[in-house]
Design an enzyme around this catalytic site. Sequence first.
Site, PDB file in Angstrom:
ATOM      1  N   VAL A  56      22.092  16.970  27.743  1.00 33.25           N
ATOM      2  CA  VAL A  56      21.680  18.261  28.147  1.00 33.25           C
ATOM      3  C   VAL A  56      22.685  19.420  28.181  1.00 33.25           C
ATOM      4  O   VAL A  56      22.145  20.535  28.410  1.00 33.25           O
ATOM      5  CB  VAL A  56      21.030  18.375  29.507  1.00 33.25           C
ATOM      6  CG1 VAL A  56      19.655  17.321  29.825  1.00 33.25           C
ATOM      7  CG2 VAL A  56      22.127  17.705  30.422  1.00 33.25           C
ATOM      8  N   LYS A  77      11.025  13.750  36.871  1.00 31.44           N
ATOM      9  CA  LYS A  77       9.732  12.911  36.779  1.00 31.44           C
ATOM     10  C   LYS A  77       8.784  13.681  35.959  1.00 31.44           C
ATOM     11  O   LYS A  77       7.814  13.193  35.389  1.00 31.44           O
ATOM     12  CB  LYS A  77       9.401  12.322  38.207  1.00 31.44           C
ATOM     13  CG  LYS A  77      10.368  11.294  38.630  1.00 31.44           C
ATOM     14  CD  LYS A  77      10.194  10.807  40.127  1.00 31.44           C
ATOM     15  CE  LYS A  77      11.063   9.828  40.751  1.00 31.44           C
ATOM     16  NZ  LYS A  77      10.668   9.298  42.096  1.00 31.44           N
ATOM     17  N   SER A 120      11.002   4.522  45.409  1.00 34.02           N
ATOM     18  CA  SER A 120       9.964   5.427  45.004  1.00 34.02           C
ATOM     19  C   SER A 120       8.831   4.578  44.092  1.00 34.02           C
ATOM     20  O   SER A 120       7.860   5.401  43.812  1.00 34.02           O
ATOM     21  CB  SER A 120      10.587   6.603  44.056  1.00 34.02           C
ATOM     22  OG  SER A 120      10.590   6.042  42.845  1.00 34.02           O
TER      23      SER A 120
HETATM   24  N1  LIG Z   1      20.489  24.430  25.971  1.00 37.91           N
HETATM   25  C1  LIG Z   1      21.290  23.829  24.773  1.00 37.91           C
HETATM   26  N2  LIG Z   1      21.177  24.833  23.626  1.00 37.91           N
HETATM   27  C2  LIG Z   1      21.792  24.391  22.560  1.00 37.91           C
HETATM   28  N3  LIG Z   1      22.365  23.287  22.411  1.00 37.91           N
HETATM   29  C3  LIG Z   1      22.293  22.411  23.266  1.00 37.91           C
HETATM   30  C4  LIG Z   1      21.750  22.679  24.635  1.00 37.91           C
HETATM   31  N4  LIG Z   1      21.630  21.660  25.287  1.00 37.91           N
HETATM   32  C5  LIG Z   1      22.355  20.694  24.804  1.00 37.91           C
HETATM   33  N5  LIG Z   1      22.728  20.984  23.525  1.00 37.91           N
HETATM   34  C6  LIG Z   1      23.511  20.370  22.468  1.00 37.91           C
HETATM   35  O1  LIG Z   1      23.118  18.894  22.571  1.00 37.91           O
HETATM   36  C7  LIG Z   1      24.229  18.192  22.297  1.00 37.91           C
HETATM   37  C8  LIG Z   1      24.637  17.242  23.327  1.00 37.91           C
HETATM   38  O2  LIG Z   1      25.198  17.882  24.506  1.00 37.91           O
HETATM   39  P1  LIG Z   1      26.414  17.451  25.484  1.00 37.91           P
HETATM   40  O3  LIG Z   1      27.160  16.623  24.637  1.00 37.91           O
HETATM   41  O4  LIG Z   1      27.163  18.953  25.977  1.00 37.91           O
HETATM   42  O5  LIG Z   1      25.632  16.738  26.550  1.00 37.91           O
HETATM   43  P2  LIG Z   1      26.123  16.090  27.684  1.00 37.91           P
HETATM   44  O6  LIG Z   1      24.825  16.515  28.815  1.00 37.91           O
HETATM   45  O7  LIG Z   1      27.487  16.421  28.049  1.00 37.91           O
HETATM   46  O8  LIG Z   1      25.707  14.565  27.433  1.00 37.91           O
HETATM   47  P3  LIG Z   1      26.481  13.202  28.058  1.00 37.91           P
HETATM   48  O9  LIG Z   1      26.037  12.943  29.456  1.00 37.91           O
HETATM   49  O10 LIG Z   1      25.983  12.267  27.267  1.00 37.91           O
HETATM   50  O11 LIG Z   1      28.089  13.644  27.992  1.00 37.91           O
HETATM   51  C9  LIG Z   1      25.281  19.140  21.877  1.00 37.91           C
HETATM   52  O12 LIG Z   1      25.631  19.173  20.717  1.00 37.91           O
HETATM   53  C10 LIG Z   1      24.985  20.344  22.629  1.00 37.91           C
HETATM   54  O13 LIG Z   1      25.392  21.445  21.884  1.00 37.91           O
END
Ligand SMILES: Nc1ncnc2c1ncn2[C@@H]1O[C@H](COP(=O)(O)OP(=O)(O)OP(=O)(O)O)[C@@H](O)[C@H]1O
Length: 888
Positions: free
Chosen positions: A413, A827, A784
């Site tokens: 995310v 959810k 839940s």
């Molecule tokens: N809102 C967003 N806008 C643009 N790109 C996004 C967005 N959210 C996620 N991404 C892209 O999705 C990919 C995965 O994001 P990221 O590695 O930061 O996830 P994470 O939440 O750290 O995951 P994990 O928990 O597995 O480490 C990245 O390439 C990121 O740039």
Amino acid sequence: MAESVELPGRLAILPFRNKVLLPGAFIRIRCTSHSSVKLVEQELWQREEKGLIGILPVRDAAEMTSMDSVLSQGVGSESGERSSKVQISTSDNHKVDGKSHPEVIHWHKRGVAARALHLSRGVEKPSGRVTYIVVLEGLCRFNVEELSTRGPYCTAKISSLEMTKAEMEQVEQDPDFVTLSRQFKATAMELISLLEQKQKTGGRIKVLLETLPLHKLADIFVASFEMSLEEQLSMLDSVDPKVRLSKATELVDRHLQSIRVAEKITQKVEGQLSKSQKEFLLRQQMRAIKEELGDNDDDEDDLAALERKMQSAGMPSNIWKHAQRELRRLKKMQPQQPGYNSSRVYLELLADLPWQKASEEQELDLKAAKDRLDCDHYGLAKVKQRIIEYLAVRKLKPDARGPVLCFVGPPGVGKTSLASSIAAALGRKFVRISLGGVKDEADIRGHRRTYIGSMPGRLIDGLKRVGVCNPVMLLDEIDKTGSDVRGDPASALLEVLDPEQNKSFNDHYLNVPYDLSKVIFVATANRVQPIPPPLLDRMEVIELPGYTAEEKLRIAMQHLIPRVLDQHGLNSEYLQIPEAMVKLVIQRYTREAGVRNLERNWAALARAAAVRVAEQDQAVSVSKDVHKLASPLLDNRLAEGAEMEMEVLPMGVNNNEISTAFKISSRLVVDEAMLEKILGPPRFDDREAADRVATPGVSVGLVWTNFGGEVQFVEATAMIGNGELHLTGQLGDVIKESAKIALTWVRARAADLKLAPAEEKNVLQGRDIHIHFPAGAVPKDGPSAGVTLVTALVSLFSQKCVRADTAMTGEMTLRGLVLPVGGIKDKILAAHRHGIKRVILPERNLKDLVEVPASVLSNLEILLAKRMEDVLEQAFDGVSPWRQLSKL
Ligand SMILES: Nc1ncnc2c1ncn2[C@@H]1O[C@H](COP(=O)(O)OP(=O)(O)OP(=O)(O)O)[C@@H](O)[C@H]1O
């Protein structure tokens, strides 16, 4: 190869600046100027049949030599054979190669008619300018009788310079021509054999030598050589086949000589190389002998270098004293002595650590930081706002002990990328420390140096890697640390994150305090629950829930696809992914809260497209082989192309090959068939729930996992037995208890719910119940699933199917009260992803709905339940026997 062509009386003229196209050669031109774009549009693009145009060399005044005789504007007919240049002052609006030329430019009087083999149209961003890429094949020479620069592009009245068949037959019998042909052939064969020895190619040219008329081959052959403009023009002007052959022989011969000279130089260089290699070996041997004799000169040099490095590391005075002590000890040791190496590695670490070196923090521009966050991430308004607040506080009070931000949310995310955006906004370096699976305290604090193979902890190692003492350090997956007999990493992290204690962080390996207070820590986690409360207390949790389908679409279009294409060396000119296809991939190929799998799918498509492009590139390079064979210098020459990006393709390549090679410029548009071919058959469809609940005893629940919200089916079945309850699906204690409560409640209400024959009143009479939570490999727990369990059991005993479009979540008490649960937003997003239309929630979760995006809520019917009877009333179709109950 170019067959004889009938030329029209007038041709549209494309000026070719300081270059010449010869018959039989190919060029690829990128037309960007107004006049050339108009010419291509009107003469080639809008015509159905393959168009012919004239390619006429033009030169700046500076390029002219005193030998050139220049004629007056417009007409060159009176020049006859005396001259072949037409001089035109382009003081009108006419442009050549996209540049306006107020000075005099010179048009050559002879040109080559060319046929378009391939055309592709592009639009430059952001200007919206239309450009064309044209692949042309030179056909035959012509003479310009009259040149007109009126109109959007030049046109010329022309006459062909091609010989008729009868004329050519006559020439071929001329003894001079026969002698010249032999000479040319012999020189050409010599060149080919020389190149063959080196590169093992050239067979194709040999075939050409046997099959093509030599006067034509002369043009094609020399087209691939490095030639001056004068030589190219003189080749173009050689209308007489005898003159052409003689010039071509001269050029081929010169080329042959230059290759021989180059070869000699290479041999000489190789000779020198082997000499230096020998010297190197000798030095190595000398060193080995010295070591044998115990001569430690080199080690002393190394230690002196290490000392200098330590001096420049900027260690605090107490640590410097400690390091010097260690160095003195090391100097007294023999390199073979135990402990020498570990002591040396330790000192190297002390010298490498950034004690003072820091990234210079720029004056924080909040507007720029906001733009950066917006540019890197779509949506996430609340999260971005919180980050800006955090940065604003740092701007006002740079040494403020702000909270440690902890981004919590499902994978993909954007937690990690948000943290790296914070670093970019602050102008600091970024380092990521992965804590997933860390169970040993030594991973954080390092091992004591008394252990064999001891190492510093991950934090000190990260600082050494990043090389500055004030980076943004991401403690990734802080919820995945565990503890066992080897200690508790979380307690070590407590010290790291405590601003009072981290000024003198004590790594066991380092054995001297290190100041971590300049480091900005950011943490990420998938869930809050596993984080030990004292650690959680030191952090400010910022939740990042999953994305809606609409948000994913925007993220894919604006961020993921452009980035993935770029990573694969492609752009939208090669691969176009329409919005409808993006939606399809989101719906049918991914069902995640984040966008990581979505990104993977684009990567798969990009890889497939890259293979196609690379294969076509290979087709070009196969053809280029032949070309390079004849002209190793060609690439440099091409690079010199001015406004027109020009590429002369090799001789001996047939038209099909050329068209295939240049299909690269025709872009690949992703459609459903391509998706299926590359990504496989769709993995998800909205009918899954309907198929699963088609039999009584199955209900649809909503659960919260490490990966965000998920739809969880619950299956119940009955069999002959003694009233026992069997539970499967890797269930935790809490969920097992929920199942017992559910069965008890159903048994207690069996008569009211008319679930058992009146005379028996016992639903378990003579049977066992088995409840299973599919996806048996995934561990599940939590309260839940209470309402879902009851619904599945009621469905089983009443033999009524649960509504397939309805999913539910909620804890149930033994008395049938529905209690609120967590993770409502995730959810509901999961239900929406799975195409569920109705969601039953505990009434007290009403307040959580404010967090759910309106676009999702508008597509769902949310039903609130206070008691279990309310749930049952909504979960089943048709007349509900439970309505009256809820009123009781
Ligand atoms: N809102 C967003 N806008 C643009 N790109 C996004 C967005 N959210 C996620 N991404 C892209 O999705 C990919 C995965 O994001 P990221 O590695 O930061 O996830 P994470 O939440 O750290 O995951 P994990 O928990 O597995 O480490 C990245 O390439 C990121 O740039």
